[in-house]
Enzyme design. Structure first.
Site, PDB file in Angstrom:
ATOM      1  N   ASP A 260      77.126 -45.433 -65.197  1.00 47.37           N
ATOM      2  CA  ASP A 260      75.478 -45.690 -64.917  1.00 47.37           C
ATOM      3  C   ASP A 260      74.839 -44.463 -65.785  1.00 47.37           C
ATOM      4  O   ASP A 260      73.612 -44.557 -65.837  1.00 47.37           O
ATOM      5  CB  ASP A 260      75.187 -45.824 -63.597  1.00 47.37           C
ATOM      6  CG  ASP A 260      75.238 -44.432 -63.005  1.00 47.37           C
ATOM      7  OD1 ASP A 260      76.462 -43.545 -63.260  1.00 47.37           O
ATOM      8  OD2 ASP A 260      74.527 -44.097 -61.864  1.00 47.37           O
TER       9      ASP A 260
ATOM     10  N   ASP B 284      79.459 -41.667 -68.060  1.00 42.25           N
ATOM     11  CA  ASP B 284      80.049 -42.644 -66.978  1.00 42.25           C
ATOM     12  C   ASP B 284      79.531 -44.033 -66.982  1.00 42.25           C
ATOM     13  O   ASP B 284      78.550 -44.299 -67.915  1.00 42.25           O
ATOM     14  CB  ASP B 284      80.100 -42.026 -65.510  1.00 42.25           C
ATOM     15  CG  ASP B 284      78.682 -41.789 -65.076  1.00 42.25           C
ATOM     16  OD1 ASP B 284      78.003 -41.701 -65.651  1.00 42.25           O
ATOM     17  OD2 ASP B 284      78.551 -41.842 -63.859  1.00 42.25           O
TER      18      ASP B 284
ATOM     19  N   ASP C 195      74.959 -41.322 -65.542  1.00 47.61           N
ATOM     20  CA  ASP C 195      74.254 -39.994 -65.020  1.00 47.61           C
ATOM     21  C   ASP C 195      75.491 -38.623 -64.976  1.00 47.61           C
ATOM     22  O   ASP C 195      75.123 -37.774 -64.566  1.00 47.61           O
ATOM     23  CB  ASP C 195      73.944 -39.945 -63.478  1.00 47.61           C
ATOM     24  CG  ASP C 195      75.055 -40.806 -62.514  1.00 47.61           C
ATOM     25  OD1 ASP C 195      76.037 -40.823 -62.946  1.00 47.61           O
ATOM     26  OD2 ASP C 195      74.499 -40.690 -61.571  1.00 47.61           O
ATOM     27  N   ARG C 196      76.390 -39.125 -65.451  1.00 45.89           N
ATOM     28  CA  ARG C 196      77.855 -37.917 -65.489  1.00 45.89           C
ATOM     29  C   ARG C 196      77.807 -37.779 -66.931  1.00 45.89           C
ATOM     30  O   ARG C 196      77.710 -38.163 -68.105  1.00 45.89           O
ATOM     31  CB  ARG C 196      78.879 -38.335 -64.755  1.00 45.89           C
ATOM     32  CG  ARG C 196      78.664 -38.570 -63.391  1.00 45.89           C
ATOM     33  CD  ARG C 196      79.920 -38.902 -62.441  1.00 45.89           C
ATOM     34  NE  ARG C 196      79.670 -39.168 -61.073  1.00 45.89           N
ATOM     35  CZ  ARG C 196      80.078 -38.894 -60.167  1.00 45.89           C
ATOM     36  NH1 ARG C 196      81.413 -38.061 -60.262  1.00 45.89           N
ATOM     37  NH2 ARG C 196      79.787 -39.358 -58.838  1.00 45.89           N
TER      38      ARG C 196
ATOM     39  N   LYS D 121      70.808 -37.029 -61.818  1.00 46.39           N
ATOM     40  CA  LYS D 121      71.635 -36.413 -62.819  1.00 46.39           C
ATOM     41  C   LYS D 121      71.501 -37.068 -63.995  1.00 46.39           C
ATOM     42  O   LYS D 121      71.325 -38.389 -64.401  1.00 46.39           O
ATOM     43  CB  LYS D 121      73.000 -35.918 -62.282  1.00 46.39           C
ATOM     44  CG  LYS D 121      73.728 -37.186 -61.765  1.00 46.39           C
ATOM     45  CD  LYS D 121      75.012 -36.771 -61.242  1.00 46.39           C
ATOM     46  CE  LYS D 121      75.864 -37.969 -60.584  1.00 46.39           C
ATOM     47  NZ  LYS D 121      75.452 -37.904 -58.969  1.00 46.39           N
TER      48      LYS D 121
ATOM     49  N   SER E  15      78.473 -46.493 -59.970  1.00 45.40           N
ATOM     50  CA  SER E  15      78.517 -45.276 -60.991  1.00 45.40           C
ATOM     51  C   SER E  15      79.881 -45.482 -61.609  1.00 45.40           C
ATOM     52  O   SER E  15      80.132 -46.086 -62.630  1.00 45.40           O
ATOM     53  CB  SER E  15      78.531 -44.114 -60.061  1.00 45.40           C
ATOM     54  OG  SER E  15      78.517 -42.892 -60.788  1.00 45.40           O
ATOM     55  N   HIS E  16      80.717 -44.558 -61.432  1.00 45.34           N
ATOM     56  CA  HIS E  16      82.125 -44.154 -62.185  1.00 45.34           C
ATOM     57  C   HIS E  16      83.136 -45.216 -61.817  1.00 45.34           C
ATOM     58  O   HIS E  16      84.304 -44.775 -62.140  1.00 45.34           O
ATOM     59  CB  HIS E  16      82.391 -42.835 -62.309  1.00 45.34           C
ATOM     60  CG  HIS E  16      82.562 -42.174 -60.647  1.00 45.34           C
ATOM     61  ND1 HIS E  16      81.408 -42.198 -60.003  1.00 45.34           N
ATOM     62  CD2 HIS E  16      83.641 -41.871 -59.872  1.00 45.34           C
ATOM     63  CE1 HIS E  16      81.877 -41.556 -58.616  1.00 45.34           C
ATOM     64  NE2 HIS E  16      83.304 -41.504 -58.765  1.00 45.34           N
TER      65      HIS E  16
END
Length: 544
Positions: free
Chosen positions: A280, A278, A282-283, A377, A113-114
């Site tokens: 991947d 971010d 999703d944010r 998300k 992710s982030h």
């Protein structure tokens, strides 16, 4: 091609967190480490023989190698077909979209992710079920149980496949199809939003925007949707070429790490709208001209304006938020006459609510927002939602937010992250709160009196499952609160998160800086938990 059964031994540290297994790349490069976890995923599942698996990742370092291993293992374990994003790329929401669209059995998403990427940084892997969402705890617990006793894994002896060429290839008895990473997701976005209206907005000489891909996965998605389909100028995109190390940056869309975007939106001749996503995809972070929208406010404002978006004109079934997220969305739900749900942190907890039709919009204070269109998300979805609202209302971001506060009141809110804290010290802090919390009730701290202190526990309203020890909540008699929680998304030490919230209905006080408005509560939090003493930190690493 033949199936090889490889003897192996368990690793003691393969317990999935809230978003799968995240470790340093060097840990995943340990012989059999990746293979053990992948085999444990397959061994935890039933009935997938001949079924379809979706595979993709955020393009970070080690992504391509890991995908080749997973393809050979999935073929050896009996999957009938594998859909893999071109170049090994699939944003997390796009992977969820594809799982759902093609009725896949499930998917394996490779992402941390982030978190930063590169040879010495982070890598991650998680399993998503057939609804497109992250595996629930009963599956991740089963995976972890198997990792502790695994003694062999299966893998097909075969050459690497060309992941950059669209089309089908046979891998043993399994069909591997390399698909366009963006097309299915872009098509879905076109079904949800009023693209014609957004096109008109983006074509206007009175409006300008900037989207920052942070050299992560959303770059190609932004190029296709914002530029190719909606007509935004190419100059509206920055850092939209995905790089294996994310350009050496930290792809977390907040005011600290998305500094390139912040510099643009707070600089001279700033555009009207800014957004970042971010690692991947999703944010999201949303900015107006010299104006920051908190993720909690963003969820509430999107819910309040959902009637302006084609997909949600029929109304919302409910709104769900994670427990640390501010209560701003609850106030919108109350006015709309719909249910609001408070869940533990982790998108998987929204899955049952979405599947059961109990909620339509969901959000987390950690810059994550989404809806029932997928089961993750979705950063770019949130950007398009905001653009749709801006196009419909013809008002600035700041005006829309401040009008929302006038109607609903303002929930002053802030999160303080203490990253890389010694794990023993962090656990001591939380343990002390658990032991001494009950004694806080009735105590006064300055102008605040403690109404309750608990360790948040959640009973799923759909399946009755219980998740305990989800964060220490201290509530005050004026409905203010502070929350302490250890994050499960890091790979080194512990991240202590402090959440502080205070509701202010008085419009005259809405212009206060959140840190000033929350100053006394922040000091109370330190006094109660002894944050500075136990963490050894004078200040947080990140404040949002």
């Amino acid at each position: 091609m033949s199936i090889k059964v490889v003897s192996t031994s368990p690793f003691p540290d393969q317990k999935p967190g809230t978003s799968g297994l995240r470790k340093k790349v060097t840990v995943f490069q340990t012989p059999n480490y990746l293979e053990n976890f992948v085999q444990s995923i397959f061994d935890s599942l039933e009935g997938f023989s001949g079924q379809t698996l979706v595979v993709g990742g955020d393009g970070r370092y080690y992504n391509r190698h890991a995908i080749q291993v997973i393809l050979r293992m999935a073929a050896a374990n009996g999957f009938g077909k594998i859909l893999v994003g071109r170049g090994g790329i699939l944003s997390t929401p796009a992977a969820s979209c594809i799982i759902r669209k093609y009725n896949a059995f499930g998917g394996i998403i490779l992402s941390a992710s982030h978190n930063p990427a590169g040879p010495d940084d982070d890598f991650g892997i998680k399993y998503n079920t057939g609804n497109g969402g992250p595996a629930p705890e009963k599956i991740t617990d089963a995976i972890y149980s198997i990792t502790k006793s695994i003694n062999a894994y299966k893998i097909l002896e075969a050459n690497d496949l060309d992941l950059d060429r669209l089309g089908e290839t046979k891998l043993g008895e399994t069909i591997v199809e390399v698909i366009d990473s963006v097309a299915d997701y872009a098509e879905l976005m076109g079904e949800l939003f009023d693209f014609d209206r957004i096109k008109t907005l983006l074509a206007s000489t009175e409006f300008s925007m900037c989207f920052d891909g942070m050299h992560a996965v959303t770059g190609p998605y932004a190029q296709e949707i914002l530029v190719n389909r909606l007509g935004a100028p190419a100059s509206a995109l920055q850092n939209c070429v995905p790089l294996e190390d994310f350009g050496g940056g930290h792809p977390d869309p907040n005011l600290v790490y998305a500094h390139d975007l912040v510099d643009v939106l707070y600089g001279d001749a700033a555009p009207d709208f800014g957004a970042a996503s971010d690692g991947d995809g999703d944010r999201n972070m949303i900015l107006g001209r010299k104006f920051f929208v908190t993720p909690s406010d963003s969820l509430a404002i999107l819910a309040a304006n959902s009637h302006l978006v084609p997909a949600y004109k029929g109304g919302l079934a409910g709104i769900a938020r994670s427990m640390p997220t501010s209560k701003a969305a609850d106030r919108v739900a109350a006015r709309l006459g719909i249910e609001s749900y408070e869940t533990p942190t982790g998108w998987k907890f929204f899955g049952n609510l979405l599947d059961a039709g109990k909620a339509t919009l969901c959000g987390e204070e950690s810059f994550g927002t989404g809806s029932n269109h997928v089961r993750e998300k979705d950063g770019l979805w949130a950007v398009l939602f905001w653009l749709n609202v801006l196009a419909a209302r013809q008002e600035s971001v700041e005006t829309i937010v401040k009008e929302h506060w006038q109607i609903y009141g303002r929930n002053f809110y802030s999160r303080h992250d203490y990253e890389g804290v010694d794990s023993d010290r962090a656990n001591t802090l939380v343990d002390n709160l658990r032991k001494n919390g009950a004694a806080l009730v009735g105590q006064k701290f300055g102008t605040y009196e403690v109404a309750f202190c608990d360790d948040f526990s959640y009973t799923d309203p759909v399946d009755g499952s219980v998740s305990s020890k989800q964060g220490i909540r201290i509530g005050f008699t004026d409905d203010s609160r502070i929350v302490f929680r250890l994050s499960g998304t890091g790979t080194q030490g512990a991240t202590l998160r402090l959440y502080v919230e205070s509701y202010e209905p008085n419009i005259a006080k809405h212009s206060l800086d959140p840190q000033e408005a929350l100053k006394e509560l922040i000091e109370i939090a330190d006094r109660i938990a002894q944050i500075k003493i136990l963490t050894g930190r004078d200040r947080p690493t990140v404040i949002t």
